[in-house]
Design a protein around this motif. Structure first.
Motif, PDB file in Angstrom:
ATOM      1  N   ALA A  11      14.730  25.685   0.903  1.00 61.23           N
ATOM      2  CA  ALA A  11      14.013  25.156   2.071  1.00 61.23           C
ATOM      3  C   ALA A  11      12.894  26.104   2.483  1.00 61.23           C
ATOM      4  O   ALA A  11      12.848  26.602   3.597  1.00 61.23           O
ATOM      5  CB  ALA A  11      14.981  24.937   3.235  1.00 61.23           C
ATOM      6  N   ILE A  12      12.004  26.381   1.570  1.00 58.80           N
ATOM      7  CA  ILE A  12      10.906  27.301   1.871  1.00 58.80           C
ATOM      8  C   ILE A  12       9.757  26.558   2.546  1.00 58.80           C
ATOM      9  O   ILE A  12       9.415  25.449   2.144  1.00 58.80           O
ATOM     10  CB  ILE A  12      10.420  27.980   0.578  1.00 58.80           C
ATOM     11  CG1 ILE A  12      11.493  28.978   0.101  1.00 58.80           C
ATOM     12  CG2 ILE A  12       9.103  28.702   0.785  1.00 58.80           C
ATOM     13  CD1 ILE A  12      11.195  29.564  -1.232  1.00 58.80           C
ATOM     14  N   ASN A  13       9.216  27.186   3.598  1.00 57.05           N
ATOM     15  CA  ASN A  13       8.038  26.636   4.271  1.00 57.05           C
ATOM     16  C   ASN A  13       8.186  25.163   4.662  1.00 57.05           C
ATOM     17  O   ASN A  13       7.283  24.374   4.478  1.00 57.05           O
ATOM     18  CB  ASN A  13       6.800  26.782   3.363  1.00 57.05           C
ATOM     19  CG  ASN A  13       6.368  28.226   3.271  1.00 57.05           C
ATOM     20  OD1 ASN A  13       6.773  29.049   4.110  1.00 57.05           O
ATOM     21  ND2 ASN A  13       5.579  28.553   2.269  1.00 57.05           N
ATOM     22  N   ARG A  14       9.356  24.865   5.219  1.00 53.23           N
ATOM     23  CA  ARG A  14       9.559  23.506   5.696  1.00 53.23           C
ATOM     24  C   ARG A  14       8.930  23.334   7.078  1.00 53.23           C
ATOM     25  O   ARG A  14       8.786  24.282   7.832  1.00 53.23           O
ATOM     26  CB  ARG A  14      11.068  23.210   5.813  1.00 53.23           C
ATOM     27  CG  ARG A  14      11.758  23.075   4.491  1.00 53.23           C
ATOM     28  CD  ARG A  14      11.476  21.681   3.881  1.00 53.23           C
ATOM     29  NE  ARG A  14      11.942  21.625   2.496  1.00 53.23           N
ATOM     30  CZ  ARG A  14      13.226  21.400   2.170  1.00 53.23           C
ATOM     31  NH1 ARG A  14      14.129  21.221   3.122  1.00 53.23           N
ATOM     32  NH2 ARG A  14      13.584  21.350   0.922  1.00 53.23           N
ATOM     33  N   GLY A  15       8.602  22.113   7.374  1.00 52.07           N
ATOM     34  CA  GLY A  15       8.127  21.809   8.732  1.00 52.07           C
ATOM     35  C   GLY A  15       9.309  21.612   9.648  1.00 52.07           C
ATOM     36  O   GLY A  15      10.464  21.845   9.257  1.00 52.07           O
ATOM     37  N   SER A  16       9.016  21.170  10.849  1.00 53.35           N
ATOM     38  CA  SER A  16      10.053  20.959  11.843  1.00 53.35           C
ATOM     39  C   SER A  16      10.977  19.820  11.419  1.00 53.35           C
ATOM     40  O   SER A  16      10.518  18.770  10.977  1.00 53.35           O
ATOM     41  CB  SER A  16       9.383  20.634  13.177  1.00 53.35           C
ATOM     42  OG  SER A  16      10.289  20.068  14.051  1.00 53.35           O
TER      43      SER A  16
END
Lengths: 637, 262, 328
Positions: free
Chosen positions: A55-60
């Motif tokens: 879950a790298i650089n996921r948004g909200s």
């Protein structure tokens, strides 16, 4: 004792302020921040540190409220966890800054004069540089990292704090009570502990609280620039630094730590505000009672002015909270008459004068049954401008320091008489000459600070003479002046009156001043006129016990040094304190029951004399005025 | 009790000479009134005597011995003009007076070596109460802060503090000019009574000639830093020799007009 | 007249003026000297060997020695100081360790970008703060419009508490990301100036307008404003002719520090917007331990701050001679 019940202890005031909305907000915010700082790392520490490569650089999302960073760590958890480190570093830096500032600030008062001056000068040079520059300079020396940043931010706080403490200390070191302690031989160290520190404590704490907010911001800024906290540690500034370049993708991740900084900064500000209010620096907005609407006695048929220039009936000046400063007085001033208005501070004499000129300061309300000036109702038609001249107490303050004196005079003629600029200036010079200011042309081009006190008062009088005044109201015009100058100004007033035929209302606490210029004297006490008598009656002929006591209380050049001065026990009532009876009754030795229950009306007593007293002193039967008062009476009131 | 003698006092602020070579003798147990216009240097002279103004030259002799530059408690005490500024707002009035008590008499500040602390404390409290009573303040109010007192009462406390230091000489610097008219008389009466009872020498500084005339045995007149005239009150006021004195006298507003008429 | 000033009117103001000029210039000189000395001392205050720190522990000893020599660090301290001041007077600030370029060249290429946002911000602050603060004061004087007063102090207080760089981030999020009207970062066309200038303006303008409001209220309470009312002057004259000059001087004095800190504020804002000015340069130089470059930028910022305060003081003195005479 009006003040005795008033709670003056800081703890009580703090308690009271904390119950106001702002106090509750500040307290709640503080509690919240502390709870987050204590429990945040315990509860969310694991989540904030857990690296999730899926879950790298996921948004909200629901799982990650603010999304994840480049290692897949939950940003929301990291913002919460960072609270503790951010606060800890902020407080550490604040301790360094405040401690250093206090030390350097108080030092000049303790160390020798030469060293003290050196410290003051050094601090003076240091504060001239912007804090951030100082910060970067120190950050360079201490190197990149949290320890260096704590020192840099803390030390950058020292100069402004030291300057503040120095200023506070200097003002207290110059006070009379410190001088008194020095004469008593109180040692330097004791002086600091006993007199200086307690008196600078409050503003220093207030400043420190506000400074803590500044430190938080500065620290975040440093971390944001990459000069403060270094990975793997993180504070809010560091988080912002990491998330800023992803602002396109996930703006909330960058905004969240920023919001945390702003909100915590505001919390410090709120705490400061609460302390300031508790310290009495800013009065808590007291819920003031709406001013009591005192219905003036309605005047259905306005009576003729009967030759009077000014006629006021049932004039009242009230302030919010029911304070009645002037409690329904009636007075008239004849054309060309000189009337003195005498009373102690708080008697309402100045407000009476301001009410006549429609200059009562804002929360005050004026109402009157009749208020007529030269045949016009003042309330409906305040056409004063040039017909009424005012002279105030402090000539140093009543002229505008930024404008040339001639200009200040001339504008009256420009605005009210439609004169051109040249005409107005010529008249201004002429008027300055008329009040015997030498070299009026040159003087007109000067600013007030180049005038002496007496000359300024002359210039103010000249300002009133720009039109053709029918009444000159002079409010303690000589109190701020030297004895010799006082005489000249009084002579000038008398002369102006003789030349222009204007009436004069002279307000003073000094009976002798009034006696010199006026024909008739009005004596005010507790917001009421208690006696109205010809000047000639002042000595020996006064009928009100208060007037008699006033005459006897101040030694004159004729007082027998062998006798005691007359004293009046007690103290004058505060505005709004007066009850139903005669305001002087509590201090009057002649007072009987009736005096405490009913207020006497101003009634005719002798030729040209009126008195508001149930038991006036008869000229024939009068013994020595109010002699019996005991020495300690004033204190035991 | 002793006299105050000033010899050649000069006070300069930068290039400005506030007091220029003033000699003055306040004899034992008497009152000398010091008058002058504003800026005449009268207040500066008073401050210089107690060491609050920089004295360029000159000597202050109390009872014939040099007192000007001694450290510690001054044998000369000063009562300030403004009673709202001369008391520490953070101290109770009792503590303010206690601070003035001589150490050997009853000290609140240094814990005793021999006598038990409680005994000394009560001795000290008794002394404070005595001085408060002397100036007509209820000793029960010693625990109050100055805020709770009126101007006249504060001036009484300031007077008590000055007297508690057992001064040989008292300087009163315009002590009634910040007070209301109806309170002035009481403070003047008190000062006169105390001076007669305790017999200290007093330098009474005022711009008000009538007040000076009422209290003083001797009057000194200052103008522009110089002492221009000095002599017995009656002589100076009735037959003034210096133009400054004459001018000051002629400028006193009086109730004369009213008196003549009555 | 007893207290009449006997000197002729022209000469009364002269000497305090000379005194003021002398004092103020002396203070400037001392402060500049302190700045130069501090900048020089910086490199010596760094714990350890600055050159080794800068080049890394693995650097060739010969290279370190050569660099030490070129920086003059092998000379006696006093001689170094003399050389430093001497070079400074000739506009030479040494060479950057990282870029191998004269520091003065780097600065002169970067400074314009900083000024291009600082100067417009400065003008905008004045144009906003004074009318807004004054209007707020006039509308809320004497405790009128309690709610309006609360709103004003609330909004300006909040804006004043938001640090410039966070405001800059907020502005980007709002006007470049959510509603893309302006570019996110870096210098380009006119539209790229809007957000940086705005970020620099809002906070000081809010703070200054609060100061102006308080000062206006103070001035409105002065006796001479009562005199103006007693003269029945129209409101326009009272506020513009009588109040404005008086509150300008005092507001400027208090706002003087604000202006010099504006310059420092550019450091953070430039870093947010990746603006190619001095601010990004110094931060980069600090992280890269390029000490001569840091020295140079610190000197420029410091001197600019001192000159701004000096200019404000002189302006205030010219506008209000009385305060000059008063504040010895």
């Amino acid at each position: 004792m009006p003040h005795q019940d008033q709670d003056t202890s800081l703890r009580h005031r703090l308690g009271r302020t904390l119950r106001t909305p702002i106090g509750v907000t500040a307290l709640t915010a503080c509690l919240l921040v502390v709870l987050v700082a204590v429990f945040g790392p315990v509860l969310l520490g694991d989540q904030a540190a857990r690296i999730d490569t899926d879950a790298i650089n996921r948004g909200s999302s629901a799982a990650h409220l603010l999304g994840t960073d480049q290692l897949g760590r939950d940003i929301a958890a990291r913002v919460v966890v960072a609270t503790r480190l951010t606060l800890r570093l902020t407080l550490l830096a604040a301790v360094i800054g405040v401690g250093g500032g206090l030390l350097l600030g108080v030092a000049p008062a303790v160390v020798g004069r030469r060293l003290g001056r050196l410290i003051t000068a050094t601090v003076g040079v240091l504060v001239a540089f912007p804090g951030l520059l100082f910060l970067l300079f120190l950050a360079t020396i201490f190197g990149v990292g949290s320890t260096g940043a704590v020192f840099a931010v803390g030390l950058a706080m020292v100069p402004p704090m030291a300057r503040l403490v120095q200023n506070l200390t200097a003002s207290i070191a110059g006070s009379d009570y410190v001088a008194a302690a020095r004469i008593l031989g109180v040692g330097r160290f004791k002086l600091v502990v006993r007199h200086l520190l307690p008196n600078i404590a409050e503003p220093s704490v207030l400043f420190a609280t506000q400074a803590a907010g500044g430190i938080l911001v500065a620290f975040s800024g440093l971390s944001f620039l990459g000069l403060g906290v270094q990975p793997p540690e993180y504070d809010w500034g560091r988080l912002l630094n990491e998330q800023l370049n992803r602002i396109y993708v996930n703006p909330v991740a960058a905004l969240a730590p920023g919001a945390a900084v702003v909100l915590t900064g505001l919390m410090f500000g709120l705490v400061g505000e609460v302390l300031a209010q508790a310290g009495g620096r800013r009065a808590p907005q007291a819920r003031e009672a709406t001013p009591q609407q005192v219905k003036p006695q309605d005047e259905t048929a306005p009576d003729g002015d009967g030759g009077a220039l000014v006629r006021a009936r049932d004039l009242r000046v009230t302030f919010p909270g029911g304070r009645r400063a002037v409690r329904g007085i009636s007075l008239s001033i004849g054309v060309g008459e000189a009337v003195g208005l005498v009373g102690e501070s708080g008697s309402g004499k100045s407000l009476t004068a301001l009410a006549l000129a429609d200059l009562v300061p804002h929360p005050g309300r004026v109402c009157a049954g009749t208020l007529r000036f030269d045949g016009h109702d003042l309330r409906a038609d305040p056409r004063l401008g040039t017909e009424l001249a005012m002279v105030f107490q402090d000539p140093m303050a009543s002229l505008n320091p930024a404008l040339r004196v001639g200009r200040q005079l001339a504008e009256v003629a420009e605005v009210h008489l439609g004169a051109t600029r040249a005409q107005a200036t010529a008249r201004a010079v002429d008027r300055l000459g008329a009040v015997r200011i030498p070299l009026p042309e040159r003087r007109a081009r000067q600013r007030p600070h180049e005038y002496s006190g007496g000359m300024r008062q002359r210039a103010v009088i000249a300002m009133g003479l720009m039109g053709e005044p029918k009444l000159i109201v002079a409010d303690e015009p000589t109190t701020a002046l030297d004895v010799a100058v006082q005489q000249q100004v009084l002579d000038l007033l008398a002369e102006v009156r003789a030349d222009s035929g204007a009436a004069l209302l002279l307000i003073s606490h000094d009976l002798a001043v009034v006696a010199q210029v006026c024909e008739r004297v009005l004596v005010m006490y507790g917001g009421l006129i208690v006696e109205d008598l010809p000047v000639a009656q002042l000595v020996g002929g006064a009928a009100h016990p208060y007037t008699r006591a006033l005459v006897g209380a101040v030694p004159t050049m004729a007082t027998d040094p062998g006798t005691e001065l007359a004293t009046i026990p007690g103290r004058p009532p505060e505005p709004g304190e007066a009850g139903a009876g005669c305001p002087f009754a509590p201090r009057c030795e002649r007072a009987r029951k009736r005096c405490h229950d009913d207020a006497p009306e101003l009634a005719g007593f002798g030729p040209g004399q009126r008195v508001a007293c149930w038991y006036p002193v008869d000229a024939e039967t009068a013994v020595a005025p109010a002699q019996a008062a005991s020495h300690g009476a004033e204190a035991t009131s | 009790m002793s006299s105050l003698e000033l010899r050649g006092i000069t006070v300069r602020y930068g290039r400005f000479t506030a007091v220029d070579n003033v000699d003055l003798l306040v004899p034992e147990g008497t009152v000398t009134g010091l008058v002058g216009g504003s800026g005449s240097g009268k207040s500066t002279l008073g401050k210089a005597v107690v060491g609050l103004a920089p004295m360029q030259s000159g000597r202050v002799l109390v009872a014939g011995s040099d007192a000007g530059r001694r450290r510690g408690r001054s044998p000369v005490q000063l009562v300030f003009q403004n009673p709202y500024a001369s008391l520490d707002p953070r101290m109770t009035i009792g503590a303010s007076v206690a601070e003035a008590l001589p150490r050997e008499a009853a000290s609140c500040e240094t814990p005793a070596r021999k006598a038990p602390a409680r005994e000394r404390r009560s001795a000290c409290d008794a002394e404070v109460a005595r001085y408060l009573e002397l100036v007509g303040i209820d000793p029960a109010r010693a625990v109050l802060a100055p805020d709770a007192l009126s101007g006249g009462q504060r001036q009484r406390v300031a007077l008590a503090r000055a007297l508690a230091a057992r001064p040989a000489v008292l300087i009163a610097d315009e002590i009634t000019s910040a007070l209301d008219v109806s309170v002035q008389g009481a403070v003047l009466n008190l000062l006169r009574r105390l001076q007669r009872e305790l017999g200290f020498a007093m330098l009474f500084i005022s711009h008000n000639l009538a007040v000076v005339r009422y209290l003083s045995d001797q009057v000194a007149v200052m103008d522009d830093g110089h002492l221009v005239e000095c002599g017995p009150t009656e002589r100076v006021l009735e037959r003034p020799e210096h133009p400054t004195t004459r001018n000051l006298i002629s400028c006193v507003p009086t109730l004369a007009l009213a008196e003549e008429a009555s | 007249m007893a207290t009449l000033t006997l000197n002729s009117p022209g000469t009364t103001a002269r000497s305090p003026w000379a005194g003021f000029a002398l004092r103020r210039t002396w203070r400037l000189v001392v402060s500049l000297a302190a700045l130069v000395t501090a900048a020089f001392a910086m490199i010596h205050l760094i714990p350890g060997d600055p050159v080794r720190t800068a080049l890394g522990t693995t650097a060739d000893p010969a290279l370190i020695a050569a660099r030490r020599h070129s920086l003059g660090l092998d000379q006696p301290l006093l001689k170094q100081y003399g050389d430093f001041v001497g070079h400074l007077l000739h506009g030479r600030l040494g060479d950057s360790i990282g870029a191998q370029m004269p520091v003065s060249e780097i600065i002169s290429s970067r400074l314009p970008a900083t000024l291009q946002i600082a100067v417009p911000a400065f003008v905008l602050i004045l144009l906003l703060a004074i009318p807004v603060g004054m209007t707020a004061a006039v509308l809320t004087k004497d405790g009128r419009r309690r709610r309006g007063e609360l709103a004003f102090t609330g909004v300006t207080g909040f804006l004043g508490a938001v640090p410039e760089f966070l405001l800059a981030v907020g502005l980007i999020a709002a006007f470049a990301v959510a509603w893309p009207v302006f570019p996110v970062a870096s210098r380009g066309g006119m539209d790229s100036y809007v957000l940086p200038v705005l970020a620099l303006t809002v906070v000081p303008a809010a703070t200054l307008s609060r100061i102006v409001r308080v000062e206006t209220l103070r001035v409105l309470g002065e006796d001479y404003m009562r005199t103006a009312r007693a003269k029945r002057l129209p409101a326009r004259l009272r506020y513009l002719r009588h109040a404005l000059p008086n509150l300008l001087t005092s507001s400027l004095t208090l706002g003087g520090l604000l202006f010099s800190s504006l310059l420092a504020g550019t450091v953070l804002v430039e870093n947010v917007f990746a603006w190619p000015g001095l601010g990004t340069t110094i931060v980069q130089a600090i992280t890269e331990k390029d000490y001569p470059l840091v020295q140079g930028v610190v000197l420029v910022y410091g001197a600019a701050a001192l000159l701004i305060t000096f200019a404000v003081d002189v302006a205030v003195a010219v506008a209000d001679p009385q305060s000059t005479v008063r504040g010895s």
